[in-house]
Design a protein around this motif. Sequence first.
Motif, short mmCIF file in Angstrom:
data_model
loop_
_atom_site.label_atom_id
_atom_site.label_comp_id
_atom_site.label_asym_id
_atom_site.label_seq_id
_atom_site.Cartn_x
_atom_site.Cartn_y
_atom_site.Cartn_z
N ALA A 11 -27.85 55.25 -68.66
CA ALA A 11 -29.05 54.43 -68.47
C ALA A 11 -29.42 54.31 -66.98
CB ALA A 11 -28.84 53.04 -69.07
N GLN A 12 -28.42 54.29 -66.12
CA GLN A 12 -28.67 54.18 -64.68
C GLN A 12 -28.94 55.54 -64.02
OE1 GLN A 12 -25.06 52.21 -63.38
NE2 GLN A 12 -25.94 50.17 -63.70
N GLY A 13 -28.92 56.59 -64.82
CA GLY A 13 -29.19 57.91 -64.28
C GLY A 13 -28.02 58.54 -63.54
N LYS A 14 -26.83 57.98 -63.70
CA LYS A 14 -25.65 58.52 -63.03
C LYS A 14 -25.10 59.75 -63.75
CE LYS A 14 -24.32 54.14 -60.96
NZ LYS A 14 -23.31 53.10 -60.88
N ALA A 15 -25.51 59.94 -64.99
CA ALA A 15 -25.11 61.10 -65.78
C ALA A 15 -26.24 61.41 -66.75
CB ALA A 15 -23.82 60.82 -66.54
N PRO A 16 -26.45 62.67 -67.05
CA PRO A 16 -27.54 63.01 -67.97
C PRO A 16 -27.25 62.66 -69.43
CG PRO A 16 -26.42 64.99 -67.23
CD PRO A 16 -25.84 63.85 -66.46
N SER A 17 -25.96 62.56 -69.77
CA SER A 17 -25.59 62.25 -71.15
C SER A 17 -24.14 61.78 -71.20
CB SER A 17 -25.74 63.48 -72.04
OG SER A 17 -24.80 64.48 -71.67
N ARG A 18 -23.78 61.20 -72.34
CA ARG A 18 -22.38 60.83 -72.55
C ARG A 18 -21.49 62.06 -72.41
NH1 ARG A 18 -22.67 57.44 -78.22
NH2 ARG A 18 -23.17 55.38 -77.38
N ALA A 19 -21.89 63.13 -73.08
CA ALA A 19 -21.08 64.34 -73.08
C ALA A 19 -20.90 64.90 -71.67
CB ALA A 19 -21.72 65.40 -73.98
N ALA A 20 -21.95 64.84 -70.87
CA ALA A 20 -21.85 65.36 -69.50
C ALA A 20 -20.86 64.55 -68.69
CB ALA A 20 -23.23 65.33 -68.83
N LEU A 21 -20.86 63.24 -68.86
CA LEU A 21 -19.93 62.39 -68.12
C LEU A 21 -18.50 62.61 -68.59
CD1 LEU A 21 -19.51 60.30 -65.94
CD2 LEU A 21 -20.12 58.52 -67.59
N VAL A 22 -18.29 62.73 -69.88
CA VAL A 22 -16.95 63.01 -70.40
C VAL A 22 -16.47 64.37 -69.91
CG1 VAL A 22 -15.60 63.42 -72.51
CG2 VAL A 22 -17.18 61.48 -72.40
N SER A 23 -17.34 65.37 -69.94
CA SER A 23 -16.98 66.71 -69.45
C SER A 23 -16.61 66.67 -67.97
CB SER A 23 -18.13 67.69 -69.66
OG SER A 23 -18.32 67.93 -71.03
N SER A 24 -17.38 65.94 -67.19
CA SER A 24 -17.11 65.82 -65.76
C SER A 24 -15.74 65.18 -65.52
CB SER A 24 -18.21 64.99 -65.10
OG SER A 24 -17.93 64.76 -63.76
N ALA A 25 -15.44 64.15 -66.28
CA ALA A 25 -14.15 63.48 -66.14
C ALA A 25 -13.00 64.41 -66.52
CB ALA A 25 -14.12 62.21 -66.99
N LEU A 26 -13.19 65.19 -67.58
CA LEU A 26 -12.15 66.13 -67.99
C LEU A 26 -11.96 67.24 -66.97
CD1 LEU A 26 -12.77 66.41 -71.83
CD2 LEU A 26 -10.78 65.44 -70.68
N GLU A 27 -13.04 67.73 -66.40
CA GLU A 27 -12.93 68.75 -65.36
C GLU A 27 -12.17 68.21 -64.15
OE1 GLU A 27 -17.01 69.80 -64.70
OE2 GLU A 27 -17.07 71.13 -66.44
N ARG A 28 -12.47 66.97 -63.78
CA ARG A 28 -11.77 66.34 -62.66
C ARG A 28 -10.28 66.21 -62.97
NH1 ARG A 28 -15.46 63.10 -61.66
NH2 ARG A 28 -14.96 61.52 -63.19
N GLU A 29 -9.94 65.85 -64.19
CA GLU A 29 -8.54 65.74 -64.59
C GLU A 29 -7.86 67.10 -64.59
OE1 GLU A 29 -4.83 64.23 -65.87
OE2 GLU A 29 -6.51 63.40 -64.74
N MET A 30 -8.57 68.12 -65.01
CA MET A 30 -8.00 69.47 -64.99
C MET A 30 -7.69 69.90 -63.55
SD MET A 30 -10.48 71.17 -67.89
CE MET A 30 -10.02 72.86 -67.58
N ARG A 31 -8.60 69.61 -62.61
CA ARG A 31 -8.37 69.94 -61.20
C ARG A 31 -7.19 69.14 -60.65
NH1 ARG A 31 -14.00 69.59 -61.13
NH2 ARG A 31 -13.90 67.57 -60.09
N ARG A 32 -7.10 67.86 -61.04
CA ARG A 32 -5.99 67.02 -60.57
C ARG A 32 -4.65 67.58 -61.04
NH1 ARG A 32 -2.35 63.69 -61.88
NH2 ARG A 32 -2.85 63.75 -64.08
N GLN A 33 -4.59 67.97 -62.31
CA GLN A 33 -3.34 68.51 -62.83
C GLN A 33 -2.99 69.85 -62.18
OE1 GLN A 33 -2.84 68.49 -67.09
NE2 GLN A 33 -3.61 66.41 -67.28
#
Length: 77
Positions: A22-44
Amino acid sequence: MSTQIAIRLPNDMVAFLDKAVAQGKAPSRAALVSSALEREMRRQAAEQDAAILRERGSAHDLDDLVNWSTSRLDLPD
């Protein structure tokens, strides 16, 4: 290629996703979840790299390359 999956999330996490969208920080729920998973993959991956360096020691043969590369950067004092 992508695969659609169904997951259950706590209400507060869904509210967080909805607010971010709603605040425009992500285009969709799925995009935000994907971004978080990508970040976790890089961290690991970084964690695995750090473990390898701990086990094998640093690669001294790359020190000259690192020094040369950083000498070319325009870093502020």
